[in-house]
Design a protein around this motif. Structure first.
Motif, PDB file in Angstrom:
ATOM      1  N   GLU A  85       0.817  -1.204   0.000  1.00 40.44           N
ATOM      2  CA  GLU A  85       0.000   0.000   0.000  1.00 40.44           C
ATOM      3  C   GLU A  85       0.853   1.258   0.000  1.00 40.44           C
ATOM      4  N   SER A 132       3.175   1.671  -3.248  1.00 44.27           N
ATOM      5  CA  SER A 132       2.423   2.044  -4.446  1.00 44.27           C
ATOM      6  C   SER A 132       2.123   3.540  -4.475  1.00 44.27           C
ATOM      7  N   ARG A 133       2.233   4.189  -3.334  1.00 46.91           N
ATOM      8  CA  ARG A 133       1.987   5.627  -3.239  1.00 46.91           C
ATOM      9  C   ARG A 133       3.295   6.420  -3.139  1.00 46.91           C
TER      10      ARG A 133
END
Length: 208
Positions: free
Chosen positions: A25, A28-29
């Motif tokens: 998570e 990916s950012r």
């Protein structure tokens, strides 16, 4: 109260599972550096590291994954500054976050936990997310546990569309606690074929 984060083997296992999920998570950012810093603080577990993790919970705008990492580490270290965030995550719509929050809350040993879990478990508007509050109540075996589980199970048995996994968790939990006050609702549960084996086993443990 424990003195360092992730000090028990089961906490380390849970943390590694949390990390695998959070890495995907966060990375990916483009937040690899922030994630790595929080991971190092969580593994450190010293007073300075816990203060830094508590600041993460106090800051606005921090992503949910960062709050989860910080709260989990603090909760497993017995630091009560994690309480509010863990309670929020306990009833969150993502069951994986609820599971990690439940694990940390049980280890936090905050006297407010049982009351909060009972309130979440018996909230009719949040029944779909009650599984992890139920598990916390069973693990704590607090004075609030049996009344809350009996209330929730009774409502699920009476309702038009009960949530069977949650009802089953109540039945099994009441069996593990073994309190005689649960006998009437466990007898009702035994009339439902999906719950009958677990309810009969729970009744035996509750002296029914």
């Amino acid at each position: 109260m424990t003195t360092g984060a992730l000090s028990e083997p089961q906490d380390g296992t849970e943390f590694e599972q949390l990390l695998r999920r959070v890495r995907a998570e966060a990375d990916s950012r483009g937040a690899q550096a922030e994630r790595a810093e929080l991971e190092a603080l969580a593994r450190d577990g010293g007073p300075g590291a816990r203060d830094a993790l508590a600041e993460v919970l106090a800051e606005t705008g921090r992503p949910l994954w960062a709050q989860e990492m910080a709260a989990f580490a603090l909760g497993c270290a017995g630091d009560r500054r994690a309480f509010e965030t863990l309670v929020f995550l306990l009833n969150y719509r993502d069951p994986l976050r609820g599971a990690t929050a439940a694990h940390a809350l049980v280890r936090l040993r905050d006297p407010r936990t049982a009351r909060a879990a009972a309130a979440l478990a018996t909230n009719e508007l949040r029944t779909a997310y009650a599984l992890h509050p139920v598990r916390v109540l069973v693990a704590l075996r607090a004075p609030e546990s049996v009344p809350a589980l009996v209330s929730l199970l009774g409502r699920l048995l009476d309702g038009p569309g009960p949530h069977w996994p949650i009802a089953l968790a109540c039945v099994e939990g009441l069996g593990r606690i073994g309190d005689a006050r649960a006998r009437p609702v466990l007898r009702e549960a035994a009339a439902h074929h999906r719950l009958r084996p677990a309810a009969q086993a729970a009744l035996a443990r509750a002296g029914g």
